[in-house]
Motif scaffolding. Structure first.
Motif, PDB file in Angstrom:
ATOM      1  N   GLY A 100       5.716  -8.253  20.737  1.00 47.29           N
ATOM      2  CA  GLY A 100       6.239  -7.516  19.607  1.00 47.29           C
ATOM      3  C   GLY A 100       7.653  -7.051  19.833  1.00 47.29           C
ATOM      4  N   VAL A 101       8.071  -6.138  18.975  1.00 45.62           N
ATOM      5  CA  VAL A 101       9.431  -5.620  18.996  1.00 45.62           C
ATOM      6  C   VAL A 101       9.363  -4.099  18.978  1.00 45.62           C
ATOM      7  N   ILE A 102      10.164  -3.494  19.855  1.00 46.82           N
ATOM      8  CA  ILE A 102      10.284  -2.041  19.874  1.00 46.82           C
ATOM      9  C   ILE A 102      11.736  -1.715  19.533  1.00 46.82           C
ATOM     10  N   ALA A 103      11.922  -1.047  18.422  1.00 45.73           N
ATOM     11  CA  ALA A 103      13.267  -0.633  18.009  1.00 45.73           C
ATOM     12  C   ALA A 103      13.503   0.793  18.492  1.00 45.73           C
ATOM     13  N   PRO A 104      14.756   1.131  18.799  1.00 43.42           N
ATOM     14  CA  PRO A 104      15.009   2.519  19.179  1.00 43.42           C
ATOM     15  C   PRO A 104      14.758   3.416  17.970  1.00 43.42           C
ATOM     16  N   PRO A 105      14.231   4.599  18.195  1.00 46.10           N
ATOM     17  CA  PRO A 105      13.972   5.489  17.056  1.00 46.10           C
ATOM     18  C   PRO A 105      15.283   5.921  16.410  1.00 46.10           C
ATOM     19  N   ALA A 106      15.250   6.133  15.103  1.00 44.35           N
ATOM     20  CA  ALA A 106      16.443   6.563  14.375  1.00 44.35           C
ATOM     21  C   ALA A 106      16.847   7.966  14.821  1.00 44.35           C
ATOM     22  N   ASP A 107      15.860   8.762  15.178  1.00 43.96           N
ATOM     23  CA  ASP A 107      16.078  10.143  15.608  1.00 43.96           C
ATOM     24  C   ASP A 107      15.549  10.263  17.030  1.00 43.96           C
ATOM     25  N   LYS A 108      16.335  10.819  17.933  1.00 45.30           N
ATOM     26  CA  LYS A 108      15.921  10.918  19.342  1.00 45.30           C
ATOM     27  C   LYS A 108      14.671  11.772  19.537  1.00 45.30           C
ATOM     28  N   MET A 109      14.302  12.549  18.535  1.00 46.81           N
ATOM     29  CA  MET A 109      13.096  13.372  18.625  1.00 46.81           C
ATOM     30  C   MET A 109      11.844  12.574  18.275  1.00 46.81           C
ATOM     31  N   GLN A 110      12.018  11.422  17.656  1.00 44.09           N
ATOM     32  CA  GLN A 110      10.880  10.586  17.283  1.00 44.09           C
ATOM     33  C   GLN A 110      10.494   9.673  18.437  1.00 44.09           C
ATOM     34  N   LYS A 111       9.230   9.321  18.477  1.00 47.10           N
ATOM     35  CA  LYS A 111       8.775   8.326  19.438  1.00 47.10           C
ATOM     36  C   LYS A 111       8.992   6.949  18.829  1.00 47.10           C
ATOM     37  N   PRO A 112       9.422   5.993  19.654  1.00 48.45           N
ATOM     38  CA  PRO A 112       9.605   4.646  19.109  1.00 48.45           C
ATOM     39  C   PRO A 112       8.264   4.025  18.710  1.00 48.45           C
ATOM     40  N   LEU A 113       8.319   3.131  17.737  1.00 48.98           N
ATOM     41  CA  LEU A 113       7.142   2.410  17.267  1.00 48.98           C
ATOM     42  C   LEU A 113       7.257   0.952  17.680  1.00 48.98           C
ATOM     43  N   MET A 114       6.127   0.271  17.730  1.00 46.80           N
ATOM     44  CA  MET A 114       6.103  -1.145  18.090  1.00 46.80           C
ATOM     45  C   MET A 114       5.598  -1.959  16.912  1.00 46.80           C
ATOM     46  N   GLN A 115       6.345  -3.002  16.581  1.00 45.26           N
ATOM     47  CA  GLN A 115       5.868  -3.970  15.595  1.00 45.26           C
ATOM     48  C   GLN A 115       5.224  -5.090  16.396  1.00 45.26           C
ATOM     49  N   VAL A 116       3.915  -5.151  16.383  1.00 40.87           N
ATOM     50  CA  VAL A 116       3.181  -6.162  17.132  1.00 40.87           C
ATOM     51  C   VAL A 116       3.141  -7.435  16.300  1.00 40.87           C
ATOM     52  N   THR A 117       3.535  -8.544  16.927  1.00 38.22           N
ATOM     53  CA  THR A 117       3.544  -9.827  16.224  1.00 38.22           C
ATOM     54  C   THR A 117       2.412 -10.741  16.684  1.00 38.22           C
ATOM     55  N   SER A 118       1.853 -10.452  17.861  1.00 37.01           N
ATOM     56  CA  SER A 118       0.791 -11.297  18.403  1.00 37.01           C
ATOM     57  C   SER A 118      -0.048 -10.481  19.369  1.00 37.01           C
ATOM     58  N   VAL A 119      -1.338 -10.729  19.350  1.00 38.77           N
ATOM     59  CA  VAL A 119      -2.250 -10.078  20.298  1.00 38.77           C
ATOM     60  C   VAL A 119      -3.251 -11.120  20.767  1.00 38.77           C
ATOM     61  N   ARG A 120      -3.441 -11.175  22.076  1.00 38.48           N
ATOM     62  CA  ARG A 120      -4.401 -12.123  22.653  1.00 38.48           C
ATOM     63  C   ARG A 120      -5.280 -11.416  23.666  1.00 38.48           C
ATOM     64  N   GLU A 121      -6.543 -11.735  23.611  1.00 37.92           N
ATOM     65  CA  GLU A 121      -7.493 -11.197  24.574  1.00 37.92           C
ATOM     66  C   GLU A 121      -7.180 -11.764  25.954  1.00 37.92           C
ATOM     67  N   ILE A 122      -7.301 -10.919  26.959  1.00 34.72           N
ATOM     68  CA  ILE A 122      -7.122 -11.371  28.334  1.00 34.72           C
ATOM     69  C   ILE A 122      -8.505 -11.675  28.894  1.00 34.72           C
ATOM     70  N   ARG A 123      -8.700 -12.880  29.264  1.00 37.01           N
ATOM     71  CA  ARG A 123      -9.986 -13.300  29.817  1.00 37.01           C
ATOM     72  C   ARG A 123      -9.999 -13.031  31.312  1.00 37.01           C
ATOM     73  N   THR A 124     -11.076 -12.445  31.772  1.00 32.36           N
ATOM     74  CA  THR A 124     -11.206 -12.184  33.205  1.00 32.36           C
ATOM     75  C   THR A 124     -12.406 -12.916  33.750  1.00 32.36           C
ATOM     76  N   GLY A 125     -12.465 -13.016  35.045  1.00 31.47           N
ATOM     77  CA  GLY A 125     -13.585 -13.685  35.680  1.00 31.47           C
ATOM     78  C   GLY A 125     -13.290 -15.156  35.902  1.00 31.47           C
ATOM     79  N   THR A 126     -14.208 -15.803  36.539  1.00 29.66           N
ATOM     80  CA  THR A 126     -14.044 -17.232  36.821  1.00 29.66           C
ATOM     81  C   THR A 126     -15.158 -17.978  36.140  1.00 29.66           C
ATOM     82  N   GLY A 127     -14.834 -18.549  35.006  1.00 30.75           N
ATOM     83  CA  GLY A 127     -15.848 -19.313  34.273  1.00 30.75           C
ATOM     84  C   GLY A 127     -15.901 -20.730  34.815  1.00 30.75           C
ATOM     85  N   GLY A 128     -16.939 -21.450  34.522  1.00 25.03           N
ATOM     86  CA  GLY A 128     -17.023 -22.771  35.072  1.00 25.03           C
ATOM     87  C   GLY A 128     -17.487 -23.792  34.148  1.00 25.03           C
TER      88      GLY A 128
END
Length: 128
Positions: A100-128
């Motif tokens: 995604g993209v994180i833009a600097p906040p317009a006001d330094k008192m605000q927390k920045p927001l993230m525009q998420v463009t893609s999300v993928r599950e992280i697979r764990t373990g060893t499948g066979g």
């Protein structure tokens, strides 16, 4: 920026006004630290494209993205596509890879927001 602990490589294009950083796995650099370095070098930080492992957190009915390793938490930019927001909601409480993209906040008192463009599950373990 190359000298910052956690930075693997840096490629700067002054003509384009861009810097591309590749961070080492397990780094602890925060977006605030990176923006501060950019400012200290006489430049104005703009939006940052991010690829990271994160936990999707549902807090007070709102989704947040908590970047692992640095525990920075970002609210979702309202422009995040509905299908991506639905995918994030589906993975609440899980670790995923987000882009995604994180833009600097317009006001330094605000927390920045993230525009998420893609999300993928992280697979764990060893499948066979």
């Amino acid at each position: 920026m190359q000298k910052l602990a956690g930075v693997e490589s840096v490629k700067v294009s002054l003509n384009e006004g861009r810097a591309r950083l590749v961070l080492k796995t397990g780094n602890a650099l925060t977006m605030a630290q990176l923006r501060k370095v950019v400012e200290q070098n006489g430049f104005t930080p703009k939006q940052a494209g991010v690829v990271a492992e994160a936990e999707i957190v549902a807090k007070d009915g709102l989704l947040q993205v908590r970047i692992l390793g640095v525990s920075e938490t970002y609210g979702l930019e309202p422009t995040t596509a509905g299908s991506v927001a639905a995918e994030l909601r589906k993975h609440a409480g899980r670790t995923v890879r987000v882009e995604g993209v994180i833009a600097p906040p317009a006001d330094k008192m605000q927390k920045p927001l993230m525009q998420v463009t893609s999300v993928r599950e992280i697979r764990t373990g060893t499948g066979g």
